[in-house]
Design a protein around this motif. Structure first.
Motif, PDB file in Angstrom:
ATOM      1  N   ARG A   1      -1.296   2.894   8.059  1.00  0.00           N
ATOM      2  CA  ARG A   1       0.145   2.627   7.994  1.00  0.00           C
ATOM      3  C   ARG A   1       0.919   3.834   7.429  1.00  0.00           C
TER       4      ARG A   1
ATOM      5  N   VAL B   1       3.988   6.049   9.117  1.00  0.00           N
ATOM      6  CA  VAL B   1       5.261   6.421   8.470  1.00  0.00           C
ATOM      7  C   VAL B   1       5.441   7.935   8.548  1.00  0.00           C
TER       8      VAL B   1
ATOM      9  N   LYS C   1      15.922   3.267   6.437  1.00  0.00           N
ATOM     10  CA  LYS C   1      14.889   2.248   6.169  1.00  0.00           C
ATOM     11  C   LYS C   1      14.807   1.270   7.324  1.00  0.00           C
ATOM     12  N   GLU C   2      15.975   0.968   7.938  1.00  0.00           N
ATOM     13  CA  GLU C   2      15.995   0.018   9.049  1.00  0.00           C
ATOM     14  C   GLU C   2      15.214   0.581  10.242  1.00  0.00           C
TER      15      GLU C   2
ATOM     16  N   ALA D   1      11.524   0.352   9.325  1.00  0.00           N
ATOM     17  CA  ALA D   1      11.063  -1.039   9.387  1.00  0.00           C
ATOM     18  C   ALA D   1      10.980  -1.491  10.842  1.00  0.00           C
TER      19      ALA D   1
ATOM     20  N   LEU E   1       7.960   0.198  12.508  1.00  0.00           N
ATOM     21  CA  LEU E   1       6.690  -0.280  11.961  1.00  0.00           C
ATOM     22  C   LEU E   1       6.437  -1.735  12.312  1.00  0.00           C
ATOM     23  N   SER E   2       7.509  -2.524  12.401  1.00  0.00           N
ATOM     24  CA  SER E   2       7.309  -3.947  12.697  1.00  0.00           C
ATOM     25  C   SER E   2       6.795  -4.113  14.128  1.00  0.00           C
TER      26      SER E   2
ATOM     27  N   GLU F   1       5.957  -7.668   9.379  1.00  0.00           N
ATOM     28  CA  GLU F   1       7.282  -7.461   8.784  1.00  0.00           C
ATOM     29  C   GLU F   1       7.131  -6.472   7.634  1.00  0.00           C
ATOM     30  N   ILE F   2       8.040  -5.524   7.569  1.00  0.00           N
ATOM     31  CA  ILE F   2       7.948  -4.499   6.531  1.00  0.00           C
ATOM     32  C   ILE F   2       9.144  -4.638   5.582  1.00  0.00           C
ATOM     33  N   SER F   3       8.865  -4.813   4.299  1.00  0.00           N
ATOM     34  CA  SER F   3       9.953  -4.939   3.333  1.00  0.00           C
ATOM     35  C   SER F   3      10.392  -3.561   2.849  1.00  0.00           C
ATOM     36  N   ASP F   4      11.586  -3.510   2.247  1.00  0.00           N
ATOM     37  CA  ASP F   4      12.080  -2.269   1.644  1.00  0.00           C
ATOM     38  C   ASP F   4      11.102  -1.771   0.586  1.00  0.00           C
TER      39      ASP F   4
ATOM     40  N   ILE G   1       8.179   0.022   2.055  1.00  0.00           N
ATOM     41  CA  ILE G   1       8.551   1.373   2.491  1.00  0.00           C
ATOM     42  C   ILE G   1       8.572   2.319   1.295  1.00  0.00           C
TER      43      ILE G   1
END
Ligand code: CA
Length: 221
Positions: A153, A157, A171-172, A175, A178-179, A184-187, A190
């Motif tokens: 992962r 990134v 970040k969006e 995310a 990556l999603s 689901e990727i949280s802040d 990251i």
């Protein structure tokens, strides 16, 4: 070079197809969002030119689905002058560039050339920024020739940041891309990846800068 044009305005479509074919690109045209989505799911293109306002499925949704399938094809979005939110949404969804209507066809041609050049670099196995290298096929990152200890992962990134080196990645965007890999990727997640990457990069000539409220940027020092 295969280019998919998704535009429902017949006059603009005709102009786009004319100029792109004259420049010797292999051009496919679709005037409906739903059909474009089906086509993009099964065929590979080197570039997608995507209008945001489309019948049946809007451009933002077509783009979201494209990125969800982990397709990294460059996307140039076309937006109406009064629809600033379309542009922001499009870039957040992973568009690489945008043009606001009405635009000059020569300008479009220049953007297309630049995106296709960028896409060719992105499609090759080896990414390089300073002394940082990433082999996206062999899944190995090295700094000054020394292998870095990164998870799958974290390598994803790093790849996203390297493909956009010198530019801000929100970040969006991270995310969203990556999603596409099924989670689901949280802040917070990251931030943890960034922390790990920075630790690995600290002895080199490349760093990840936090741009307050905007996102992250990988750059050479
Ligand atoms: Ca339209």
């Amino acid at each position: 070079m295969r280019v998919q044009v998704v535009e429902d305005d017949p006059v603009l479509s005709e102009g786009l197809l004319h100029i792109l074919r004259r420049a010797k690109y292999d051009v496919a045209h679709e005037d409906n969002g739903m059909r474009a989505d089906s086509l993009l799911a099964v065929q590979d293109f080197d570039l997608v030119i995507l209008d945001m306002g489309l019948p049946d499925m809007d451009g933002a949704e077509v783009l979201r689905r494209l990125r969800h399938r982990k397709k990294s094809v460059p996307v140039l979005i076309l937006t109406a002058r009064d629809k600033v939110q379309d542009r922001v949404l499009g870039l957040d969804m992973g568009a690489d560039d945008y043009l606001t209507k009405p635009f000059d066809l020569a300008e479009l041609e220049a953007r297309v050339r630049s995106l296709l050049r960028r896409g060719q670099t992105a499609g090759s196995a080896l990414l390089q920024v300073g002394t940082l290298s990433l082999d996206t096929v062999g899944h190995l990152a090295t700094l000054d020739g020394k292998a870095l200890d990164l998870s799958a992962r974290e390598l994803n990134v790093l790849e996203i940041l390297m493909l956009r080196a010198g530019r801000v990645v929100s970040k969006e965007q991270l995310a969203g891309q990556l999603s596409g890999l099924g989670e689901e990727i949280s802040d917070n997640a990251i931030e943890v990846y960034m922390h790990r990457l920075r630790k690995n990069l600290q002895s080199g000539d490349v760093s990840i800068r936090t741009m307050r409220g905007l996102g992250y940027m990988l750059e050479r020092q």
